[in-house]
Each structure stands twice: as C-alpha cells, then as structure tokens.
Design a protein around this motif. Sequence first.
Motif, mmCIF file in Angstrom:
data_model
loop_
_atom_site.group_PDB
_atom_site.id
_atom_site.type_symbol
_atom_site.label_atom_id
_atom_site.label_comp_id
_atom_site.label_asym_id
_atom_site.label_seq_id
_atom_site.Cartn_x
_atom_site.Cartn_y
_atom_site.Cartn_z
ATOM 1 N N THR A 299 -12.915 -5.836 51.884
ATOM 2 C CA THR A 299 -14.130 -6.621 51.663
ATOM 3 C C THR A 299 -15.341 -5.765 51.298
ATOM 4 O OG1 THR A 299 -14.544 -6.590 54.062
ATOM 5 C CG2 THR A 299 -13.390 -8.509 53.151
ATOM 6 N N GLY A 300 -15.152 -4.452 51.167
ATOM 7 C CA GLY A 300 -16.230 -3.577 50.718
ATOM 8 C C GLY A 300 -17.142 -3.070 51.818
ATOM 9 N N VAL A 301 -16.847 -3.393 53.065
ATOM 10 C CA VAL A 301 -17.715 -2.970 54.166
ATOM 11 C C VAL A 301 -17.705 -1.452 54.319
ATOM 12 C CG1 VAL A 301 -18.096 -3.105 56.663
ATOM 13 C CG2 VAL A 301 -17.442 -5.151 55.381
ATOM 14 N N ILE A 302 -16.522 -0.865 54.264
ATOM 15 C CA ILE A 302 -16.400 0.585 54.408
ATOM 16 C C ILE A 302 -17.160 1.299 53.291
ATOM 17 C CG2 ILE A 302 -14.791 2.525 54.376
ATOM 18 C CD1 ILE A 302 -14.684 0.932 56.953
ATOM 19 N N ASP A 303 -17.062 0.780 52.091
ATOM 20 C CA ASP A 303 -17.762 1.383 50.957
ATOM 21 C C ASP A 303 -19.269 1.366 51.176
ATOM 22 O OD1 ASP A 303 -17.770 2.512 48.242
ATOM 23 O OD2 ASP A 303 -18.718 0.613 47.680
ATOM 24 N N GLN A 304 -19.784 0.258 51.696
ATOM 25 C CA GLN A 304 -21.219 0.159 51.981
ATOM 26 C C GLN A 304 -21.636 1.158 53.057
ATOM 27 O OE1 GLN A 304 -23.628 -1.821 50.602
ATOM 28 N NE2 GLN A 304 -22.167 -2.553 49.076
ATOM 29 N N LEU A 305 -20.826 1.291 54.100
ATOM 30 C CA LEU A 305 -21.145 2.226 55.171
ATOM 31 C C LEU A 305 -21.135 3.670 54.678
ATOM 32 C CD1 LEU A 305 -19.123 0.695 58.153
ATOM 33 C CD2 LEU A 305 -21.605 0.787 57.915
ATOM 34 N N SER A 306 -20.169 4.018 53.833
ATOM 35 C CA SER A 306 -20.079 5.384 53.321
ATOM 36 C C SER A 306 -21.273 5.722 52.438
ATOM 37 C CB SER A 306 -18.769 5.601 52.553
ATOM 38 O OG SER A 306 -18.712 4.766 51.418
ATOM 39 N N LYS A 307 -21.707 4.745 51.639
ATOM 40 C CA LYS A 307 -22.889 4.977 50.801
ATOM 41 C C LYS A 307 -24.131 5.176 51.665
ATOM 42 C CE LYS A 307 -21.258 2.472 46.710
ATOM 43 N NZ LYS A 307 -21.412 1.257 45.872
ATOM 44 N N ALA A 308 -24.255 4.357 52.719
ATOM 45 C CA ALA A 308 -25.408 4.486 53.617
ATOM 46 C C ALA A 308 -25.405 5.830 54.332
ATOM 47 C CB ALA A 308 -25.398 3.350 54.634
ATOM 48 N N ALA A 309 -24.201 6.282 54.753
ATOM 49 C CA ALA A 309 -24.096 7.573 55.430
ATOM 50 C C ALA A 309 -24.452 8.725 54.496
ATOM 51 C CB ALA A 309 -22.673 7.762 55.967
ATOM 52 N N THR A 310 -24.012 8.630 53.232
ATOM 53 C CA THR A 310 -24.328 9.664 52.248
ATOM 54 C C THR A 310 -25.829 9.746 52.014
ATOM 55 O OG1 THR A 310 -22.200 9.293 51.172
ATOM 56 C CG2 THR A 310 -23.860 10.492 49.915
ATOM 57 N N GLU A 311 -26.468 8.589 51.886
ATOM 58 C CA GLU A 311 -27.913 8.559 51.662
ATOM 59 C C GLU A 311 -28.671 9.072 52.884
ATOM 60 O OE1 GLU A 311 -28.703 4.529 50.693
ATOM 61 O OE2 GLU A 311 -27.678 4.614 48.743
ATOM 62 N N ALA A 312 -28.183 8.740 54.094
ATOM 63 C CA ALA A 312 -28.876 9.146 55.319
ATOM 64 C C ALA A 312 -28.878 10.657 55.505
ATOM 65 C CB ALA A 312 -28.230 8.491 56.531
ATOM 66 N N THR A 313 -27.822 11.310 55.068
ATOM 67 C CA THR A 313 -27.728 12.764 55.227
ATOM 68 C C THR A 313 -28.160 13.516 53.982
ATOM 69 O OG1 THR A 313 -25.399 12.645 54.545
ATOM 70 C CG2 THR A 313 -25.867 12.597 56.910
ATOM 71 N N ALA A 314 -28.518 12.772 52.948
ATOM 72 C CA ALA A 314 -29.031 13.356 51.697
ATOM 73 C C ALA A 314 -28.075 14.401 51.121
ATOM 74 C CB ALA A 314 -30.411 13.972 51.933
ATOM 75 N N GLY A 315 -26.787 14.235 51.372
ATOM 76 C CA GLY A 315 -25.789 15.128 50.788
ATOM 77 C C GLY A 315 -25.749 16.516 51.395
ATOM 78 N N LYS A 316 -26.468 16.748 52.508
ATOM 79 C CA LYS A 316 -26.483 18.067 53.140
ATOM 80 C C LYS A 316 -25.274 18.181 54.075
ATOM 81 C CE LYS A 316 -31.510 18.427 52.896
ATOM 82 N NZ LYS A 316 -32.788 18.508 53.647
#
Length: 428
Positions: A299-316
């Motif tokens: 249902t795309g929930v995991i994809d949304q969470l992974s994008k949010a996690a990537t943005e929260a850590t700014a790729g560091k």
Amino acid sequence: MTTLAWATVAIFTAAYILIATEWVHRVAAALGGAVLMLLVGATDAEHAFFSPDAGIDWNVIVLLIGMMLIVSVLRRTGLFEYLAIWAVKRARGRPYPVMVILVVITGVASAGLDNVTTVLLVAPVTLLVCDRLGLPAAPFLIAEVMASNIGGTATLIGDPPNIIIASKSGLTFNDFLNVLAPIVIILLIVFLALCRWLFHNAFRYDPAKTARIMAMRERDAIKDPRLLTISLAVLALVLTAFVLHSVLHLEPAVVAIVGGLVLLAASKLNPDEVAKDVEWHTLVFFAGLFIMVGALVNTGVIDQLSKAATEATAGKLWGTTVLLLGASAVLSAVVDNIPYVATMSPIVADLVRADGTPQGNVLWWALALGADLGGNATAVGASANVVVLGIAERAGQKITFWDFTKYGLIVAAITVAICIPYLYLRFF
C-alpha cells in the motif's frame, strides 16, 4: 496516503499494541491482523504466499524449522545437563564463577543456535543447579537470557531479527560473523563485569550443598552417547556450511532444513515426538507478521516512511546510523524485537539503496545491534525474555516485569553505548 493505506496502518498499529501489551496472545494478534489485511484488500494470496517477493519470508520460516529440529534431537542426548553439571564442578560451587560459566556457555551457544532454543535448554538446568546450591534462581536466569541476546547478536542464526535482516539485505553468514562477532566478544566481557555488580546479593555460598553437587557425575547426564555423536557431527556440518555459504552457493535455509531432516532420519526417533518440540506457534506468528508487513509495502506505507527518514537525516550516513541504533534500541525495549525488525527492514533497505555506497551497509548493522541489544532492556523486549519468565513462573521462581527491567535498562544502555564508537571506527 490513500484510504486503504491508512486502514493498513490502523490494522497494523492495533495488532502491534495487542502484541506489546499481551492483551491477547501474540499469535492471535498477528493472525488477526493478517486476516484483516487480506479482507480489506491491502494484500492478496499471491502477494502474501506465492510471489517471489511474497509477504511471508519462507527462507526465515524454513531456516527456523531446520534449526529447531536439530535442537529437538540434541535435547534428548542430555548434553546441556552435562554442561551445567560440568560448569558447577569447574567453579567448585562458587556462585559468581558458576554464573560466569553458565553465562559464557549460554552466550556462545546462542551464537550457534537461536537464543530462544538455547534458553529453553539451559533455563531448566539452571533451576536445578540453583536449587542444589541453595541460590535464588532469578538473577541467574536473568543473566543467562541477557547473555543469550548478546551472544545471539554475533551470527546470522543467533537471533531471529538477524535472520530477517539477512533475508532482506543479502548479507551472508560470514558478513555477520566478521562485523558483529568482535563487538559481541567485547560486550560479553563487559556484561560479566556488570553481573558481579548487579547481582552481588545473590552470591551466597553454602559449603554443605556444594559438596553434594560436587559428588554428581556429569557423565550420568548423557542419555544416548550414539545420538550425541551423530547430533554434534550434523550440527558441525551445518555450521560449516553456513560459514562456506558463498563457496557452496547454498542458502542457509536449505542447509538448516537438510541438516534437521538428516539428523531426524539418523536419530531413529519418532518424528511425531520430535516435531512436538518445534515452536510451531512462533512460526505461525512470523507468518502473520510477515503478511502484515507485506501489506504495508503493497500500500506504499513503507515507501512513505523511508522517504521521510531520508529527508529527516538529510542523507548524512553517520547521523542516520546513530539515530537508527538508538531508535532501534528504544523501540525494541517496548515491543518484541521480531516485529520491530520485520517492520523496519524494508525501510532500511530503501535507505541503503539511497546511500548507494558499500559503506551504507552500516545501517543494517545499526539495526541489528540496536534491536538485539535493546531487547535486553525490558521483560517484553525479546522472545527469549518472555520464554524465561514463563519457565521461572512455572518453577515457582516468578520474575516480574520490573525485576527484569531494573537490570535490563542498565545492561541495554551500556552495551548500546559501546556500539557507537565501534561502528564509527569500523565504518567511518
């Protein structure tokens, strides 16, 4: 997110709460959640059972069945009882040395077997030893289950979360051994020092009772020497095949199930009796959990969470590593680390792919260390904890949630903290 995605999150959250609070049995909660996922259309039979990326990870299920069969046969040889009596005699009945030996045996055994089956075998023997020595059993049982969670961190098969991580990441048995075994050795040494401080009130020495147990013959514990020889030979071959996984091109699940079935045939035991020792309810729990996590992916929930996690850590990468290690430890203290890792592994897979460098695999190790060691923090943090509490209660040595947790919080905090400089020095 879509309405279906929100419904999926609601079902998963409700099931998770039931698992964490134990208002209903965790198997019923996982199966109920899986059924609801199928009924609302968040997943279907194809995605749940049959497709190459099926919700149920059959590699995990089959590997556990194989190892449980091996342990079931090994249980009948008396090996673990032998080791317990041997340990007490080598320690000459002194309580702290007895704890050290039992903790080391449990930690090492949990690296070769999974920690749940190890504590199932060692805990009853510990109760016997403590009764003979006139010692309170609770500190010894708590120390052993914590050692099992630490020792099980060292290998692919030592802790169920590691099996899930290996299946999702493609990391091999040797990868786990190379990265996690060194830090686990350090953590076990630190833990032994902590035991001296944490459980000092339990170390009461009774010379008369010690003399009686010193008179026991450990050889008398071996019930079937022939079966013991066969079992150890098969177990050695299975562990060797795990180590040579990349050379033999055999999946750990194949190795485990072949080893289990070969040992069952060679043992000439009644298959029905051996099968009774397999933790079928645990395997069913896994299946229900995997279906629910698969629905979150569909249902795309995991994809949304992974994008949010990537943005929260700014790729560091280092910041993400520390955040994942700490969050995994905290969340695994609140809920069983198996459903936590099953939920997080698709998110971590996305983060590793987004990083795109070999160094990105540090995130898998942060997840493993955080989840495995954080499971020590509370009585419900790991399956092995719950198993030992049940064994203790049936033996009239009840360990309450807070009896366990007041020690677990200290052990988890110290061991997780030690992992931070280790990961930095190893990968950065």
